[in-house]
Write a protein that holds these residues in place. Structure first.
Motif, PDB file in Angstrom:
ATOM      1  N   THR A 125      45.537  84.458  16.155  1.00  0.00           N
ATOM      2  CA  THR A 125      44.766  84.547  14.699  1.00  0.00           C
ATOM      3  C   THR A 125      43.967  84.580  15.315  1.00  0.00           C
ATOM      4  O   THR A 125      42.813  86.171  14.743  1.00  0.00           O
ATOM      5  CB  THR A 125      44.430  82.785  14.281  1.00  0.00           C
ATOM      6  N   GLU A 128      44.359  89.045  15.506  1.00  0.00           N
ATOM      7  CA  GLU A 128      43.450  89.599  14.325  1.00  0.00           C
ATOM      8  C   GLU A 128      42.270  90.030  14.203  1.00  0.00           C
ATOM      9  O   GLU A 128      41.692  90.788  14.069  1.00  0.00           O
ATOM     10  CB  GLU A 128      44.682  88.564  13.121  1.00  0.00           C
ATOM     11  N   LYS A 134      45.609  92.931  10.490  1.00  0.00           N
ATOM     12  CA  LYS A 134      46.640  92.463  10.279  1.00  0.00           C
ATOM     13  C   LYS A 134      47.942  92.617  10.720  1.00  0.00           C
ATOM     14  O   LYS A 134      48.329  93.755  11.080  1.00  0.00           O
ATOM     15  CB  LYS A 134      47.088  91.883   8.384  1.00  0.00           C
ATOM     16  N   LEU A 135      48.020  91.224  11.619  1.00  0.00           N
ATOM     17  CA  LEU A 135      49.171  91.094  12.998  1.00  0.00           C
ATOM     18  C   LEU A 135      50.951  90.283  12.028  1.00  0.00           C
ATOM     19  O   LEU A 135      51.725  91.154  12.497  1.00  0.00           O
ATOM     20  CB  LEU A 135      48.817  90.523  13.784  1.00  0.00           C
ATOM     21  N   LYS A 139      51.950  94.119   5.128  1.00  0.00           N
ATOM     22  CA  LYS A 139      50.879  95.349   5.926  1.00  0.00           C
ATOM     23  C   LYS A 139      50.108  95.633   4.688  1.00  0.00           C
ATOM     24  O   LYS A 139      50.966  95.991   3.819  1.00  0.00           O
ATOM     25  CB  LYS A 139      51.372  95.995   7.095  1.00  0.00           C
TER      26      LYS A 139
END
Length: 139
Positions: A125, A128, A134-135, A139
């Motif tokens: 988090t 990110e 966004k990891l 996607k």
């Protein structure tokens, strides 16, 4: 140096005396030895230790014990490690700079990018937010 008083009396610290029950048991054993009786003593396995009598296995230990196929921890997926590396490069940050931004050690970033880290949702988090990418998930 007038007025300095030193007390050189020795202080003797002794081991606590055995309890009445322990002394009685010891006397009985010694008396039996004197008359030549056969003595059988049993040493308790956890005596004098700070361990519980029953076994204390944690939930994770039990899971690993019961799992016969896979005995390794989950690692960072390939997609995530590539995404972290790419997002860091796009922002023109070094691993040390990114680590400082999220208050982690540079070694942590290195482990995530090499795929050796065990995924931690809090760190992901933070990454990110710092990288603006966004990891996790689609996607």
């Amino acid at each position: 140096m007038a007025g300095i008083i030193q007390d050189w009396e020795p202080i003797v610290i002794r081991k606590k005396a055995p309890t009445a029950a322990a002394r009685k048991d010891e006397k009985v054993v010694n008396a039996a030895r004197r008359v030549g009786a056969e003595i059988e003593t049993i040493k308790k396995s956890t005596a004098g230790t700070n361990k519980a009598a029953k076994s204390t296995t944690t939930l994770n230990t039990r899971k690993l014990d019961e799992d016969t196929e896979n005995l390794s921890h989950e690692k960072v997926p390939t997609e995530m490690r590539k995404a972290v590396m790419q997002a860091r490069m796009d922002k023109k940050l070094t691993q040390a700079q990114l680590a400082q931004m999220i208050n982690e050690k540079p070694q942590t970033i290195q482990e995530y990018e090499s795929g050796k880290a065990i995924p931690n949702q809090q760190i992901i988090t933070k990454l990110e937010r710092a990288l603006g990418a966004k990891l996790r998930g689609k996607k």
